[in-house]
Scaffold this motif. Structure first.
Motif, PDB file in Angstrom:
ATOM      1  N   SER A   9     -10.466  49.656  35.040  1.00 40.72           N
ATOM      2  CA  SER A   9      -9.679  50.941  33.930  1.00 40.72           C
ATOM      3  C   SER A   9      -8.759  50.577  33.447  1.00 40.72           C
ATOM      4  O   SER A   9      -7.462  51.233  34.421  1.00 40.72           O
ATOM      5  CB  SER A   9     -10.780  52.613  34.051  1.00 40.72           C
ATOM      6  OG  SER A   9      -9.406  53.136  34.950  1.00 40.72           O
ATOM      7  N   LYS A  11      -7.036  53.561  32.564  1.00 38.02           N
ATOM      8  CA  LYS A  11      -7.078  55.499  33.383  1.00 38.02           C
ATOM      9  C   LYS A  11      -6.039  54.334  35.160  1.00 38.02           C
ATOM     10  O   LYS A  11      -5.050  54.897  35.124  1.00 38.02           O
ATOM     11  CB  LYS A  11      -7.299  55.707  33.815  1.00 38.02           C
ATOM     12  CG  LYS A  11      -7.176  57.225  34.394  1.00 38.02           C
ATOM     13  CD  LYS A  11      -8.865  58.175  34.380  1.00 38.02           C
ATOM     14  CE  LYS A  11      -8.446  59.534  34.676  1.00 38.02           C
ATOM     15  NZ  LYS A  11      -7.402  59.677  35.989  1.00 38.02           N
ATOM     16  N   PHE A  12      -7.111  53.139  35.916  1.00 36.44           N
ATOM     17  CA  PHE A  12      -6.417  53.362  36.768  1.00 36.44           C
ATOM     18  C   PHE A  12      -5.183  52.733  36.779  1.00 36.44           C
ATOM     19  O   PHE A  12      -4.619  52.398  37.797  1.00 36.44           O
ATOM     20  CB  PHE A  12      -7.452  52.433  37.283  1.00 36.44           C
ATOM     21  CG  PHE A  12      -7.941  51.804  38.597  1.00 36.44           C
ATOM     22  CD1 PHE A  12      -7.892  52.873  39.640  1.00 36.44           C
ATOM     23  CD2 PHE A  12      -7.085  50.612  38.985  1.00 36.44           C
ATOM     24  CE1 PHE A  12      -7.095  51.887  41.543  1.00 36.44           C
ATOM     25  CE2 PHE A  12      -6.455  49.527  40.153  1.00 36.44           C
ATOM     26  CZ  PHE A  12      -7.024  50.540  41.356  1.00 36.44           C
ATOM     27  N   ARG A  14      -3.154  52.197  34.913  1.00 38.73           N
ATOM     28  CA  ARG A  14      -1.808  53.463  35.083  1.00 38.73           C
ATOM     29  C   ARG A  14      -1.451  54.178  35.765  1.00 38.73           C
ATOM     30  O   ARG A  14       0.222  54.175  36.213  1.00 38.73           O
ATOM     31  CB  ARG A  14      -2.133  54.250  33.298  1.00 38.73           C
ATOM     32  CG  ARG A  14      -1.721  53.235  31.833  1.00 38.73           C
ATOM     33  CD  ARG A  14      -2.230  54.829  30.896  1.00 38.73           C
ATOM     34  NE  ARG A  14      -2.948  54.954  31.504  1.00 38.73           N
ATOM     35  CZ  ARG A  14      -4.762  55.178  30.594  1.00 38.73           C
ATOM     36  NH1 ARG A  14      -4.573  53.954  30.152  1.00 38.73           N
ATOM     37  NH2 ARG A  14      -5.518  55.964  30.649  1.00 38.73           N
ATOM     38  N   GLU A  15      -2.426  54.358  36.898  1.00 36.19           N
ATOM     39  CA  GLU A  15      -2.343  55.218  37.857  1.00 36.19           C
ATOM     40  C   GLU A  15      -1.063  54.326  39.261  1.00 36.19           C
ATOM     41  O   GLU A  15      -0.851  54.568  39.606  1.00 36.19           O
ATOM     42  CB  GLU A  15      -3.517  55.358  38.557  1.00 36.19           C
ATOM     43  CG  GLU A  15      -3.383  56.610  37.017  1.00 36.19           C
ATOM     44  CD  GLU A  15      -4.933  57.362  37.554  1.00 36.19           C
ATOM     45  OE1 GLU A  15      -5.344  59.050  36.852  1.00 36.19           O
ATOM     46  OE2 GLU A  15      -5.409  56.599  38.481  1.00 36.19           O
ATOM     47  N   HIS A  79     -11.780  53.646  38.641  1.00 36.77           N
ATOM     48  CA  HIS A  79     -11.835  54.982  37.341  1.00 36.77           C
ATOM     49  C   HIS A  79     -10.391  54.812  37.853  1.00 36.77           C
ATOM     50  O   HIS A  79      -9.356  55.779  37.147  1.00 36.77           O
ATOM     51  CB  HIS A  79     -12.553  55.384  37.437  1.00 36.77           C
ATOM     52  CG  HIS A  79     -13.669  54.595  37.041  1.00 36.77           C
ATOM     53  ND1 HIS A  79     -14.633  54.253  35.682  1.00 36.77           N
ATOM     54  CD2 HIS A  79     -15.105  54.211  37.854  1.00 36.77           C
ATOM     55  CE1 HIS A  79     -15.259  53.736  35.282  1.00 36.77           C
ATOM     56  NE2 HIS A  79     -15.621  53.971  36.895  1.00 36.77           N
ATOM     57  N   SER A  80      -9.603  55.478  39.011  1.00 39.45           N
ATOM     58  CA  SER A  80      -8.731  56.391  39.113  1.00 39.45           C
ATOM     59  C   SER A  80      -8.174  56.252  40.969  1.00 39.45           C
ATOM     60  O   SER A  80      -9.197  55.471  41.708  1.00 39.45           O
ATOM     61  CB  SER A  80      -9.103  58.080  39.193  1.00 39.45           C
ATOM     62  OG  SER A  80      -8.375  58.571  39.091  1.00 39.45           O
ATOM     63  N   ILE A  86      -6.199  63.893  42.533  1.00 42.51           N
ATOM     64  CA  ILE A  86      -7.209  62.949  41.163  1.00 42.51           C
ATOM     65  C   ILE A  86      -8.574  63.513  41.252  1.00 42.51           C
ATOM     66  O   ILE A  86      -8.453  63.591  40.125  1.00 42.51           O
ATOM     67  CB  ILE A  86      -7.209  61.491  41.613  1.00 42.51           C
ATOM     68  CG1 ILE A  86      -7.476  61.033  43.176  1.00 42.51           C
ATOM     69  CG2 ILE A  86      -5.874  60.629  41.648  1.00 42.51           C
ATOM     70  CD1 ILE A  86      -8.361  60.495  42.953  1.00 42.51           C
ATOM     71  N   PHE A  90      -9.569  63.719  37.211  1.00 43.82           N
ATOM     72  CA  PHE A  90     -10.398  63.123  36.825  1.00 43.82           C
ATOM     73  C   PHE A  90     -11.380  63.611  35.362  1.00 43.82           C
ATOM     74  O   PHE A  90     -11.950  64.404  35.657  1.00 43.82           O
ATOM     75  CB  PHE A  90     -11.350  61.881  37.847  1.00 43.82           C
ATOM     76  CG  PHE A  90     -11.919  61.135  37.774  1.00 43.82           C
ATOM     77  CD1 PHE A  90     -13.072  61.059  37.378  1.00 43.82           C
ATOM     78  CD2 PHE A  90     -11.757  60.254  37.395  1.00 43.82           C
ATOM     79  CE1 PHE A  90     -14.111  60.468  36.982  1.00 43.82           C
ATOM     80  CE2 PHE A  90     -12.324  58.364  37.356  1.00 43.82           C
ATOM     81  CZ  PHE A  90     -14.004  58.390  36.588  1.00 43.82           C
ATOM     82  N   ASP A  91     -11.289  62.765  34.965  1.00 42.90           N
ATOM     83  CA  ASP A  91     -11.888  63.543  33.891  1.00 42.90           C
ATOM     84  C   ASP A  91     -12.420  61.848  32.504  1.00 42.90           C
ATOM     85  O   ASP A  91     -11.915  60.252  32.845  1.00 42.90           O
ATOM     86  CB  ASP A  91     -11.254  64.125  32.288  1.00 42.90           C
ATOM     87  CG  ASP A  91     -10.371  63.684  31.839  1.00 42.90           C
ATOM     88  OD1 ASP A  91     -10.142  62.142  32.084  1.00 42.90           O
ATOM     89  OD2 ASP A  91      -9.911  64.574  31.488  1.00 42.90           O
TER      90      ASP A  91
END
Length: 91
Positions: A9, A11-12, A14-15, A79-80, A86, A90-91
């Motif tokens: 994802s 989000k993943f 970027r993290e 996802h993260s 986290i 997480f959302d």
């Protein structure tokens, strides 16, 4: 069960970019193990609870985790990734 494809994802991604280099190297090694067997004991894979009940997590180290879900047979979504906190973010 072998994992044929992993979807990362936004989000993943970027993290992951913000992780320390040493953690990225560990993540690459753990992902290889995960692709062969997502429930390999060394990964400490477990189903999450509460608002994350549809997701799983596995450990990169004592401090870092990846949250993922099984999408279809052989397909997984990451996802993260980050420190244990986290789960709260997480959302």
């Amino acid at each position: 069960m072998k994992v044929e494809h992993i979807y990362y994802s936004g989000k993943f991604s970027r993290e992951y970019r913000n992780l320390p280099l040493r953690v990225k190297k560990i993540a690459e090694q753990r992902e290889k193990v995960f692709r062969e067997n997502p429930f390999e004991a060394s990964l400490k894979t477990h189903k999450l609870k509460g608002s994350l009940k549809d997701f799983y997590s596995f450990s990169l180290s004592q401090k870092y985790r990846i949250i993922f879900e099984f999408a279809d047979e052989g397909i997984v979504g990451f996802h993260s990734v980050g420190e244990h906190s986290i789960y709260r973010l997480f959302d």
